[in-house]
Scaffold this motif. Structure first.
Motif, PDB file in Angstrom:
ATOM      1  N   ILE A 160       0.819  -1.120  -0.026  1.00 24.14           N
ATOM      2  CA  ILE A 160      -0.210  -0.083   0.041  1.00 24.14           C
ATOM      3  C   ILE A 160       1.023   1.385   0.027  1.00 24.14           C
ATOM      4  CG2 ILE A 160      -0.009   0.091   2.379  1.00 24.14           C
ATOM      5  CD1 ILE A 160      -3.092   1.266   1.992  1.00 24.14           C
ATOM      6  N   GLU A 161       0.617   2.272  -0.758  1.00 23.84           N
ATOM      7  CA  GLU A 161       1.447   3.512  -0.851  1.00 23.84           C
ATOM      8  C   GLU A 161       0.646   4.208   0.314  1.00 23.84           C
ATOM      9  OE1 GLU A 161       2.719   6.339  -4.147  1.00 23.84           O
ATOM     10  OE2 GLU A 161       0.544   7.271  -3.510  1.00 23.84           O
ATOM     11  N   THR A 162       1.865   4.660   1.211  1.00 19.21           N
ATOM     12  CA  THR A 162       1.652   5.300   2.596  1.00 19.21           C
ATOM     13  C   THR A 162       1.932   6.777   2.364  1.00 19.21           C
ATOM     14  OG1 THR A 162       3.719   4.895   3.381  1.00 19.21           O
ATOM     15  CG2 THR A 162       1.927   3.307   3.855  1.00 19.21           C
ATOM     16  N   THR A 163       2.804   7.251   1.507  1.00 20.94           N
ATOM     17  CA  THR A 163       3.236   8.828   1.451  1.00 20.94           C
ATOM     18  C   THR A 163       3.508   9.047  -0.049  1.00 20.94           C
ATOM     19  OG1 THR A 163       4.292   8.444   3.619  1.00 20.94           O
ATOM     20  CG2 THR A 163       4.761  10.391   2.510  1.00 20.94           C
ATOM     21  N   LYS A 164       3.149  10.096  -0.412  1.00 25.74           N
ATOM     22  CA  LYS A 164       3.546  10.699  -1.603  1.00 25.74           C
ATOM     23  C   LYS A 164       3.737  12.105  -1.257  1.00 25.74           C
ATOM     24  CE  LYS A 164       2.423  10.678  -6.742  1.00 25.74           C
ATOM     25  NZ  LYS A 164       1.654  10.403  -7.650  1.00 25.74           N
ATOM     26  N   CYS A 215       9.459   0.931   1.856  1.00 30.24           N
ATOM     27  CA  CYS A 215      10.287   1.243   0.876  1.00 30.24           C
ATOM     28  C   CYS A 215      10.111   2.491   0.578  1.00 30.24           C
ATOM     29  CB  CYS A 215      10.136   0.231  -0.327  1.00 30.24           C
ATOM     30  SG  CYS A 215      10.468  -1.251  -0.047  1.00 30.24           S
ATOM     31  N   VAL A 216      10.989   3.523   0.492  1.00 28.58           N
ATOM     32  CA  VAL A 216      11.076   4.917   0.286  1.00 28.58           C
ATOM     33  C   VAL A 216      12.010   5.107  -1.184  1.00 28.58           C
ATOM     34  CG1 VAL A 216      11.582   7.149   0.745  1.00 28.58           C
ATOM     35  CG2 VAL A 216      10.913   5.594   2.608  1.00 28.58           C
ATOM     36  N   VAL A 217      11.108   5.497  -2.167  1.00 31.33           N
ATOM     37  CA  VAL A 217      11.818   5.813  -3.394  1.00 31.33           C
ATOM     38  C   VAL A 217      11.944   7.201  -3.453  1.00 31.33           C
ATOM     39  CG1 VAL A 217      11.374   5.428  -5.957  1.00 31.33           C
ATOM     40  CG2 VAL A 217      10.670   3.820  -4.380  1.00 31.33           C
ATOM     41  N   THR A 254       8.224   8.757  -2.680  1.00 31.03           N
ATOM     42  CA  THR A 254       7.174   7.975  -2.113  1.00 31.03           C
ATOM     43  C   THR A 254       7.501   6.799  -1.245  1.00 31.03           C
ATOM     44  OG1 THR A 254       7.359   6.689  -4.083  1.00 31.03           O
ATOM     45  CG2 THR A 254       6.081   8.304  -4.460  1.00 31.03           C
ATOM     46  N   SER A 255       6.474   6.279  -0.721  1.00 35.37           N
ATOM     47  CA  SER A 255       6.812   5.456   0.421  1.00 35.37           C
ATOM     48  C   SER A 255       5.686   4.369   0.388  1.00 35.37           C
ATOM     49  CB  SER A 255       6.819   6.042   1.718  1.00 35.37           C
ATOM     50  OG  SER A 255       7.086   4.899   2.753  1.00 35.37           O
TER      51      SER A 255
END
Length: 165
Positions: A24-28, A124-126, A44-45
């Motif tokens: 699930i995406e948690t942060t953008k 995972c942070v990209v 993003t995270s």
């Protein structure tokens, strides 16, 4: 309470990811950066759950990705670097056994991740932020032709055919 895979998938609202596992995406980030391939979020995270039967298959990003261990069993990030050498990095809580709590996969590295048994939960942070336009999945044939010396891990972590999602 024994928190099993189904507990985490349900309570974190995880969905299947095209590379394998659940996420699930948690942060953008609200901030953006202009790149040659277009505008991207600054970062993003996601929360990512992998199982022994559902690994992260070999893929490549045009951004760095930092993995942070949270819960469950240790996992291994398998990297084929741009120069062709291979490394297996263990992420987990057992630092006295050589595991790391986090690891950054450099951009343009082909990588996938596996869990030997059970499951692992990571974030995972990209950065710059993840975008599917910058995401490339590989088949066994793609990688074996370039990296035959890594056949064992390629056969374990590359799709025979890219699934239709």
């Amino acid at each position: 309470m024994n928190k099993n895979i189904d507990y985490w998938i349900k309570n974190l609202n995880l969905a299947p990811h095209p590379e394998g596992g659940y996420f699930i995406e948690t942060t953008k980030s609200d901030h953006t950066i202009d790149l040659p391939q277009g505008t991207r979020a600054l970062y993003t995270s996601i929360i990512f759950l992998l199982t022994a039967n559902n690994p992260s298959h070999f893929h490549r990003l045009t951004s760095d990705e930092t993995w942070f261990y949270h819960a469950g069993d240790p996992l291994t990030v398998h990297c084929i670097f741009p120069d062709g050498h291979y490394e297996a990095i263990k992420i987990g809580p057992n630092i006295d056994q050589g595991e790391q709590l986090s690891y950054t996969v450099p951009k343009n590295t082909i990588f996938g991740s596996s869990v030997t048994s059970g499951f692992s939960i990571v974030s995972c942070v990209v950065s710059p932020g993840f975008d599917y336009r910058d995401f490339e999945l590989f088949t066994q044939q793609d990688l074996l032709s370039q990296y035959p010396q890594h056949a064992e891990v390629i056969k374990a972590l590359a799709y025979q055919e890219i699934p239709n999602n």
